[in-house]
Write an enzyme that holds these catalytic residues in place. Structure first.
Site, short mmCIF file in Angstrom:
data_model
loop_
_atom_site.label_atom_id
_atom_site.label_comp_id
_atom_site.label_asym_id
_atom_site.label_seq_id
_atom_site.Cartn_x
_atom_site.Cartn_y
_atom_site.Cartn_z
N GLU A 36 73.24 11.02 -39.30
CA GLU A 36 73.39 10.67 -37.88
C GLU A 36 74.67 9.86 -37.72
O GLU A 36 74.88 8.89 -38.44
CB GLU A 36 72.17 9.86 -37.40
CG GLU A 36 72.31 9.25 -36.03
CD GLU A 36 72.56 10.27 -34.92
OE1 GLU A 36 71.72 11.16 -34.72
OE2 GLU A 36 73.63 10.18 -34.26
N LEU A 41 69.15 5.60 -34.42
CA LEU A 41 68.54 6.93 -34.57
C LEU A 41 67.87 7.35 -33.26
O LEU A 41 67.64 6.53 -32.38
CB LEU A 41 67.49 6.88 -35.69
CG LEU A 41 68.01 6.53 -37.08
CD1 LEU A 41 66.85 6.30 -38.05
CD2 LEU A 41 68.91 7.64 -37.63
N ALA A 184 70.51 19.04 -8.28
CA ALA A 184 69.15 18.54 -8.01
C ALA A 184 68.18 19.11 -9.03
O ALA A 184 67.19 19.76 -8.71
CB ALA A 184 68.73 18.91 -6.59
N GLY A 185 68.50 18.87 -10.31
CA GLY A 185 67.61 19.24 -11.41
C GLY A 185 66.82 18.01 -11.83
O GLY A 185 66.70 17.03 -11.08
N ASP A 315 68.21 21.84 -28.83
CA ASP A 315 69.14 22.20 -27.75
C ASP A 315 70.30 23.09 -28.21
O ASP A 315 70.96 23.70 -27.37
CB ASP A 315 69.74 20.93 -27.11
CG ASP A 315 68.73 20.17 -26.26
OD1 ASP A 315 67.55 20.55 -26.25
OD2 ASP A 315 69.14 19.18 -25.61
N ALA A 323 62.85 17.68 -25.38
CA ALA A 323 62.61 16.98 -26.63
C ALA A 323 61.43 17.58 -27.40
O ALA A 323 61.52 17.82 -28.61
CB ALA A 323 62.34 15.50 -26.34
N HIS A 447 33.94 12.01 -14.25
CA HIS A 447 34.07 11.62 -12.85
C HIS A 447 34.05 10.10 -12.76
O HIS A 447 33.22 9.47 -13.41
CB HIS A 447 32.92 12.19 -12.02
CG HIS A 447 32.94 11.72 -10.61
ND1 HIS A 447 33.84 12.22 -9.68
CD2 HIS A 447 32.21 10.77 -9.98
CE1 HIS A 447 33.64 11.60 -8.53
NE2 HIS A 447 32.65 10.72 -8.67
P1 NAD Z 1 69.12 21.01 -14.84
O1 NAD Z 1 69.47 22.32 -15.41
O2 NAD Z 1 67.71 20.56 -14.80
O3 NAD Z 1 69.67 20.92 -13.33
C1 NAD Z 1 71.02 21.10 -13.02
C2 NAD Z 1 71.11 21.50 -11.55
O4 NAD Z 1 72.48 21.49 -11.20
C3 NAD Z 1 70.60 22.91 -11.27
O5 NAD Z 1 69.72 22.87 -10.18
C4 NAD Z 1 71.87 23.70 -10.96
O6 NAD Z 1 71.65 24.72 -10.01
C5 NAD Z 1 72.75 22.62 -10.39
N1 NAD Z 1 74.19 22.89 -10.47
C6 NAD Z 1 74.86 23.50 -11.48
N2 NAD Z 1 76.19 23.52 -11.20
C7 NAD Z 1 76.35 22.91 -10.00
C8 NAD Z 1 77.47 22.61 -9.18
N3 NAD Z 1 78.71 22.92 -9.55
N4 NAD Z 1 77.25 21.99 -8.01
C9 NAD Z 1 75.99 21.64 -7.62
N5 NAD Z 1 74.90 21.89 -8.36
C10 NAD Z 1 75.07 22.51 -9.53
O7 NAD Z 1 70.05 19.97 -15.63
P2 NAD Z 1 70.02 18.39 -15.69
O8 NAD Z 1 69.19 17.82 -14.60
O9 NAD Z 1 71.45 17.99 -15.81
O10 NAD Z 1 69.29 18.15 -17.06
C11 NAD Z 1 69.88 18.61 -18.28
C12 NAD Z 1 68.85 19.03 -19.27
O11 NAD Z 1 68.12 17.92 -19.71
C13 NAD Z 1 67.88 20.03 -18.70
O12 NAD Z 1 67.70 21.06 -19.62
C14 NAD Z 1 66.62 19.25 -18.52
O13 NAD Z 1 65.46 20.03 -18.73
C15 NAD Z 1 66.74 18.17 -19.58
N6 NAD Z 1 66.05 16.98 -19.09
C16 NAD Z 1 64.70 16.96 -19.12
C17 NAD Z 1 64.03 15.89 -18.62
C18 NAD Z 1 62.54 15.86 -18.65
O14 NAD Z 1 61.96 16.65 -19.38
N7 NAD Z 1 61.89 15.02 -17.87
C19 NAD Z 1 64.71 14.83 -18.05
C20 NAD Z 1 66.08 14.90 -18.01
C21 NAD Z 1 66.74 15.98 -18.54
#
Ligand code: NAD
Length: 468
Positions: A36, A41, A184-185, A315, A323, A447
């Site tokens: 690492e 870690l 908005a992910g 990843d 994870a 319940h």
């Molecule tokens: P994501 O893929 O979840 O969301 C990215 C969003 O950005 C998508 O909706 C996409 O359409 C949008 N996008 C892409 N290009 C764009 C642009 N140029 N302009 C505007 N919108 C755009 O990615 P994230 O939220 O960055 O997360 C990254 C990774 O980390 C994901 O794979 C996610 O699953 C993981 N993650 C998981 C968790 C969890 O499990 N709770 C938490 C955080 C991150």
């Protein structure tokens, strides 16, 4: 150069994929080293991802609760304020405890921890630099678990202060007045929730016409309504073109859904448009390791790359960047190396957004079943009709169960509501056991619990919930 003893397995990367694989490999008797480059870690998840974000989500939820929700319980709280420094310090302590916990687990299991940057120089050798001297680890097998890094849209540059990734958005020293988030992910919604709760005006700009791409669209629609109620703003179907730092502000230019050029000014801009596999500097090209055309390492069913003896999980290979997916793959990969039979059930991997309410999903979305023409029956049940949710004062949301209409086998389940992330485990298990909605519906649920909503949704697949 110092040459170290021969290992059975050298793992590069100590994130959830790498460190779990290391522990499991050691349990199975493989002489294992984990390389690492960071001082602590745990990779992205423990240091700058899942764990610190959950710590801040928890703290900010307590704040909002004290300000807004305790009233309904008959508790009066006055003069509530936040101490961002103390909040950050608590988060850092949580991270430190967990990352040092991995170091202890390595010791307990006899995993050799090697600090430095690993590079694969031959199918049986990893060179580690960055320490006091360059070391060459000789090994029978190599597992690449280097994870992913932030994806940045073309033309954007993160300066780490005004235009930031999730790493810096976990470190703001004060609440930004206006926070704009691109994407908005999951990251955008989780970190948007944290700062919105703490008082920032949060606007999310998303390329697609919907939020939470990949999640069930009904789930995303309900979620968006609830987030809007919390004050978050969404600009959907918008293409972001530029971000310019002007003085102490950021000007973001985008084309709205009708193609009109617009701009929005903010104090901080978070770029969260996804992540990309982190494979630079590993020496993959020199060894001729095949990639899959999407920047990911191509592997076979035993997670072996095109070069025998070199494996990859998490990843850096195909599949959701989660994870727990990486952990399952890490375990399966080393079990197979040790001669065991192992397999990851990719249909039963849950995904969760730790917003309020939580959003959780496992298996097929309803959109996918429709698209694939799979005959299905759906059962839904709202938390509004659940005694425990009512007593908690958290009754927004629902559970949806999708079952094959020919066999009743559960194909997918989607939850938005209190503790959705914990509730989804039962349905992930049902899918893994190839269970039916009737199996879940007929098992006794205590319940009053939130889990009763899962049971009722399963009863609703047959159209016969009790409490609706
Ligand atoms: P994501 O893929 O979840 O969301 C990215 C969003 O950005 C998508 O909706 C996409 O359409 C949008 N996008 C892409 N290009 C764009 C642009 N140029 N302009 C505007 N919108 C755009 O990615 P994230 O939220 O960055 O997360 C990254 C990774 O980390 C994901 O794979 C996610 O699953 C993981 N993650 C998981 C968790 C969890 O499990 N709770 C938490 C955080 C991150």
């Amino acid at each position: 150069m110092r040459e170290q003893t021969v290992f059975d397995l050298v793992i590069i990367g100590s994130g959830p994929g790498g460190y779990v694989a290391a522990i499991r490999a050691a349990q199975l008797g493989l002489k294992t080293a984990c390389v690492e480059k960071a001082r602590s870690l745990g990779g992205t998840c423990l240091n700058v991802g899942c764990i610190p974000s959950k710590a801040l989500l928890e703290s900010s939820e307590h704040y909002i609760s004290a300000r807004k929700h305790l009233k309904q319980h008959g508790i009066r709280v006055e003069g509530v304020s936040i101490d961002v420094g103390a909040m950050m310090a608590r988060k850092d302590r949580v991270v430190k405890t967990l990352t040092s916990g991995i170091a202890m687990l390595f010791k307990k299991n006899g995993v050799t921890q090697v600090t430095g940057t690993g590079r694969v120089v031959a199918p049986d050798a990893v060179e580690v630099t960055g320490g006091e001297e360059t070391t060459r680890l000789r090994t029978r097998r190599i597992l690449i678990a280097t994870g992913s890094t932030v994806a940045v849209p073309r033309g954007f540059r993160l300066d780490g202060k005004y235009v930031v990734s999730s790493t810096e958005a976990l470190e703001f020293d004060a609440v930004p007045k206006r926070l704009v988030i691109i994407g908005a992910g999951v990251i955008g919604l989780e970190l948007g929730s944290v700062w919105a709760r703490l008082g920032a005006k949060v606007t999310l700009i998303e390329l697609l016409p919907r939020i939470l791409a990949g999640f069930d669209s009904e789930l995303a629609t309900t979620a968006q309504k609830l987030f809007q109620r919390q004050g978050m703003k969404f600009i959907l179907g918008a293409r972001v073109g530029r971000a310019e730092i002007v003085g102490q502000e950021v000007e973001v230019g985008y084309d709205d859904k009708d193609g009109n050029a617009r701009s929005i000014t903010c104090d901080r801009l978070l770029v969260s448009v996804g992540r990309r596999p982190y494979t630079e500097g590993l020496g993959l090209e020199d060894l001729g390791i095949e990639m899959d055309g999407h920047g990911r390492i191509a592997v076979d069913a035993s997670y072996q790359t095109s070069v025998p003896g070199i494996y990859a999980v998490g990843d850096v290979i195909a599949g959701p960047m989660l994870a727990h997916k990486a952990q399952e793959e890490g375990v399966a990969a080393v079990e197979m190396m040790a001669g065991h039979v192992a397999k990851v059930d990719y249909d039963a991997i849950p995904a969760i957004a730790y917003t309020q309410p939580e959003i959780a999903t496992v298996g097929a979305t309803e959109d996918a079943l429709k698209e694939q023409g799979v005959p299905y029956a759906r059962g839904t049940f709202p938390f509004q009709a659940n005694g425990r949710a009512k007593a908690m004062g958290q009754a927004d949301g629902w559970v949806k169960v999708l079952a094959d209409s020919r066999t009743d086998r559960i194909l997918g389940a989607h939850i938005i509501g209190p503790r959705a992330g914990d509730l989804i485990a039962e349905l992930a298990l049902a899918i893994a056991f190839e269970g039916s909605s009737e199996d879940v519906a007929r098992s006794c649920h205590a319940h009053p619990t939130l889990a009763e909503v899962v049971k009722e949704a399963c009863l609703a697949v047959e159209g016969q919930p009790i409490h609706m």
